[in-house]
Scaffold this motif. Sequence first.
Motif, PDB file in Angstrom:
ATOM      1  N   TYR A  29      35.953  12.892 -48.065  1.00 44.90           N
ATOM      2  CA  TYR A  29      36.199  14.253 -48.552  1.00 44.90           C
ATOM      3  C   TYR A  29      35.459  14.495 -49.871  1.00 44.90           C
ATOM      4  CZ  TYR A  29      38.422  18.150 -50.911  1.00 44.90           C
ATOM      5  OH  TYR A  29      38.632  19.324 -51.605  1.00 44.90           O
ATOM      6  N   LEU A  30      35.516  13.519 -50.774  1.00 43.22           N
ATOM      7  CA  LEU A  30      34.887  13.684 -52.091  1.00 43.22           C
ATOM      8  C   LEU A  30      33.367  13.747 -51.985  1.00 43.22           C
ATOM      9  CD1 LEU A  30      37.187  11.363 -54.215  1.00 43.22           C
ATOM     10  CD2 LEU A  30      37.099  13.873 -54.274  1.00 43.22           C
ATOM     11  N   VAL A  31      32.789  12.968 -51.093  1.00 45.99           N
ATOM     12  CA  VAL A  31      31.341  13.039 -50.900  1.00 45.99           C
ATOM     13  C   VAL A  31      30.946  14.449 -50.475  1.00 45.99           C
ATOM     14  CG1 VAL A  31      29.431  12.262 -49.432  1.00 45.99           C
ATOM     15  CG2 VAL A  31      31.002  10.593 -50.408  1.00 45.99           C
ATOM     16  N   LEU A  32      31.743  15.054 -49.600  1.00 43.14           N
ATOM     17  CA  LEU A  32      31.443  16.391 -49.091  1.00 43.14           C
ATOM     18  C   LEU A  32      31.787  17.506 -50.078  1.00 43.14           C
ATOM     19  CD1 LEU A  32      32.792  16.024 -45.434  1.00 43.14           C
ATOM     20  CD2 LEU A  32      30.392  16.243 -46.125  1.00 43.14           C
ATOM     21  N   ASN A  33      32.816  17.314 -50.895  1.00 43.18           N
ATOM     22  CA  ASN A  33      33.361  18.445 -51.657  1.00 43.18           C
ATOM     23  C   ASN A  33      33.438  18.276 -53.163  1.00 43.18           C
ATOM     24  OD1 ASN A  33      34.333  20.439 -49.492  1.00 43.18           O
ATOM     25  ND2 ASN A  33      35.106  18.473 -48.754  1.00 43.18           N
ATOM     26  N   ALA A  34      33.177  17.092 -53.679  1.00 43.99           N
ATOM     27  CA  ALA A  34      33.198  16.917 -55.132  1.00 43.99           C
ATOM     28  C   ALA A  34      31.850  17.395 -55.708  1.00 43.99           C
ATOM     29  CB  ALA A  34      33.500  15.470 -55.499  1.00 43.99           C
ATOM     30  N   ALA A  35      31.538  16.967 -56.903  1.00 44.15           N
ATOM     31  CA  ALA A  35      30.345  17.449 -57.616  1.00 44.15           C
ATOM     32  C   ALA A  35      30.462  18.948 -57.908  1.00 44.15           C
ATOM     33  CB  ALA A  35      29.072  17.130 -56.852  1.00 44.15           C
ATOM     34  N   ILE A  36      31.683  19.385 -58.181  1.00 49.23           N
ATOM     35  CA  ILE A  36      31.920  20.791 -58.538  1.00 49.23           C
ATOM     36  C   ILE A  36      31.382  21.024 -59.952  1.00 49.23           C
ATOM     37  CG2 ILE A  36      33.701  22.526 -58.993  1.00 49.23           C
ATOM     38  CD1 ILE A  36      35.449  21.037 -56.912  1.00 49.23           C
ATOM     39  N   PRO A  37      30.522  22.015 -60.152  1.00 49.96           N
ATOM     40  CA  PRO A  37      29.992  22.287 -61.498  1.00 49.96           C
ATOM     41  C   PRO A  37      31.126  22.565 -62.488  1.00 49.96           C
ATOM     42  CG  PRO A  37      28.773  23.513 -59.836  1.00 49.96           C
ATOM     43  CD  PRO A  37      29.975  22.925 -59.146  1.00 49.96           C
ATOM     44  N   ILE A  38      30.982  22.050 -63.699  1.00 50.00           N
ATOM     45  CA  ILE A  38      32.041  22.174 -64.700  1.00 50.00           C
ATOM     46  C   ILE A  38      32.377  23.636 -64.997  1.00 50.00           C
ATOM     47  CG2 ILE A  38      30.544  22.090 -66.734  1.00 50.00           C
ATOM     48  CD1 ILE A  38      33.943  20.294 -66.368  1.00 50.00           C
ATOM     49  N   ASP A  39      31.394  24.543 -64.856  1.00 48.07           N
ATOM     50  CA  ASP A  39      31.698  25.947 -65.154  1.00 48.07           C
ATOM     51  C   ASP A  39      32.553  26.612 -64.074  1.00 48.07           C
ATOM     52  OD1 ASP A  39      29.771  26.149 -63.171  1.00 48.07           O
ATOM     53  OD2 ASP A  39      28.442  27.474 -64.301  1.00 48.07           O
ATOM     54  N   GLN A  40      32.777  25.920 -62.950  1.00 45.46           N
ATOM     55  CA  GLN A  40      33.684  26.434 -61.925  1.00 45.46           C
ATOM     56  C   GLN A  40      35.099  25.892 -62.091  1.00 45.46           C
ATOM     57  OE1 GLN A  40      32.123  25.968 -57.944  1.00 45.46           O
ATOM     58  NE2 GLN A  40      30.095  26.653 -58.563  1.00 45.46           N
ATOM     59  N   VAL A  41      35.280  24.993 -63.046  1.00 45.95           N
ATOM     60  CA  VAL A  41      36.592  24.394 -63.315  1.00 45.95           C
ATOM     61  C   VAL A  41      37.310  25.278 -64.335  1.00 45.95           C
ATOM     62  CG1 VAL A  41      37.781  22.362 -64.237  1.00 45.95           C
ATOM     63  CG2 VAL A  41      35.691  22.082 -62.870  1.00 45.95           C
ATOM     64  N   PRO A  42      38.580  25.613 -64.101  1.00 44.57           N
ATOM     65  CA  PRO A  42      39.321  26.402 -65.096  1.00 44.57           C
ATOM     66  C   PRO A  42      39.252  25.738 -66.470  1.00 44.57           C
ATOM     67  CG  PRO A  42      40.590  26.223 -63.079  1.00 44.57           C
ATOM     68  CD  PRO A  42      39.407  25.304 -62.917  1.00 44.57           C
ATOM     69  N   LYS A  43      39.127  26.537 -67.505  1.00 50.95           N
ATOM     70  CA  LYS A  43      38.930  26.009 -68.863  1.00 50.95           C
ATOM     71  C   LYS A  43      40.009  25.028 -69.276  1.00 50.95           C
ATOM     72  CE  LYS A  43      36.134  29.795 -70.610  1.00 50.95           C
ATOM     73  NZ  LYS A  43      36.024  30.925 -71.550  1.00 50.95           N
ATOM     74  N   GLU A  44      41.243  25.276 -68.848  1.00 48.29           N
ATOM     75  CA  GLU A  44      42.329  24.384 -69.251  1.00 48.29           C
ATOM     76  C   GLU A  44      42.255  23.019 -68.584  1.00 48.29           C
ATOM     77  OE1 GLU A  44      44.428  27.722 -66.886  1.00 48.29           O
ATOM     78  OE2 GLU A  44      42.438  27.390 -67.776  1.00 48.29           O
ATOM     79  N   LEU A  45      41.401  22.892 -67.567  1.00 52.79           N
ATOM     80  CA  LEU A  45      41.247  21.595 -66.887  1.00 52.79           C
ATOM     81  C   LEU A  45      39.941  20.886 -67.274  1.00 52.79           C
ATOM     82  CD1 LEU A  45      42.436  22.416 -63.252  1.00 52.79           C
ATOM     83  CD2 LEU A  45      43.701  21.259 -65.069  1.00 52.79           C
ATOM     84  N   ARG A  46      39.211  21.446 -68.226  1.00 54.34           N
ATOM     85  CA  ARG A  46      37.928  20.837 -68.587  1.00 54.34           C
ATOM     86  C   ARG A  46      38.057  19.718 -69.604  1.00 54.34           C
ATOM     87  NH1 ARG A  46      34.023  26.192 -69.087  1.00 54.34           N
ATOM     88  NH2 ARG A  46      34.616  27.074 -67.059  1.00 54.34           N
ATOM     89  N   ALA A  47      39.174  19.611 -70.247  1.00 59.18           N
ATOM     90  CA  ALA A  47      39.347  18.553 -71.249  1.00 59.18           C
ATOM     91  C   ALA A  47      39.415  17.198 -70.552  1.00 59.18           C
ATOM     92  CB  ALA A  47      40.628  18.786 -72.039  1.00 59.18           C
ATOM     93  N   GLY A  48      39.010  16.177 -71.232  1.00 57.28           N
ATOM     94  CA  GLY A  48      39.144  14.831 -70.687  1.00 57.28           C
ATOM     95  C   GLY A  48      37.873  14.287 -70.088  1.00 57.28           C
ATOM     96  N   GLY A  49      36.780  15.060 -70.141  1.00 59.10           N
ATOM     97  CA  GLY A  49      35.510  14.527 -69.646  1.00 59.10           C
ATOM     98  C   GLY A  49      35.391  14.586 -68.148  1.00 59.10           C
ATOM     99  N   ALA A  50      34.257  14.124 -67.682  1.00 56.43           N
ATOM    100  CA  ALA A  50      33.972  14.176 -66.260  1.00 56.43           C
ATOM    101  C   ALA A  50      33.387  12.861 -65.752  1.00 56.43           C
ATOM    102  CB  ALA A  50      33.028  15.335 -65.965  1.00 56.43           C
TER     103      ALA A  50
END
Length: 200
Positions: A177-198
């Motif tokens: 699932y992650l191979v198919l669906n991860a690699a989501i660009p950080i700007d598509q992540v809600p701001k409150e979930l961007r903390a903590g690095g990637a």
Amino acid sequence: MPLSRLFFPAALAVTLLATPAPLHAEYDPIFDFIPLGGRSLLSDVIKAKASPEEIRAILTGKRTRDEWQSYLNGKKAQLPGLKLLGDQEVTTLADYLSFNMPLSVRDMPSDLAKADWGKILPRDGRDFALDYCQSCHIITVTVTQDRTREHWLGTMNKPSHVEIKLTPKEREALASYLVLNAAIPIDQVPKELRAGGASY
């Protein structure tokens, strides 16, 4: 850094690992940016006026991911719900079906029209990510990474991850699932979930 902050993630992980994950978690809408997994996609296809014969054909079928993908693409005329799916969603659904079908006789509902598919269908990679990956770190760490299947499985076999209560097959399904669906660009992540690095 205060000692309590150092021990908090480990304590949280132990607590979450000791607590059984919900079979079908109801997730906060903040996670809507994460693509749907096969359980949700299949449930939506079934609910979109699929005939009992078509439902049964899917639930009793056994195919590889490529075979399922061809099957689903060939069934768009008979299954209205499939017409609403993009190529990536069809691939995700095909991948899910390759891991979980045929459905066991024990899990097959007697009345397909009244079945609660969200509870009957096996969990998918998105469910596993939301139920388990957040036990030690923010979900962003997982869903923003672009990794191969081997890299994901390697991470899951590290000492920090081997205690997670997933079967080998479920780990494979999560990695796929992650191979198919991860690699989501950080700007598509809600701001409150961007903390903590990637990254791990």
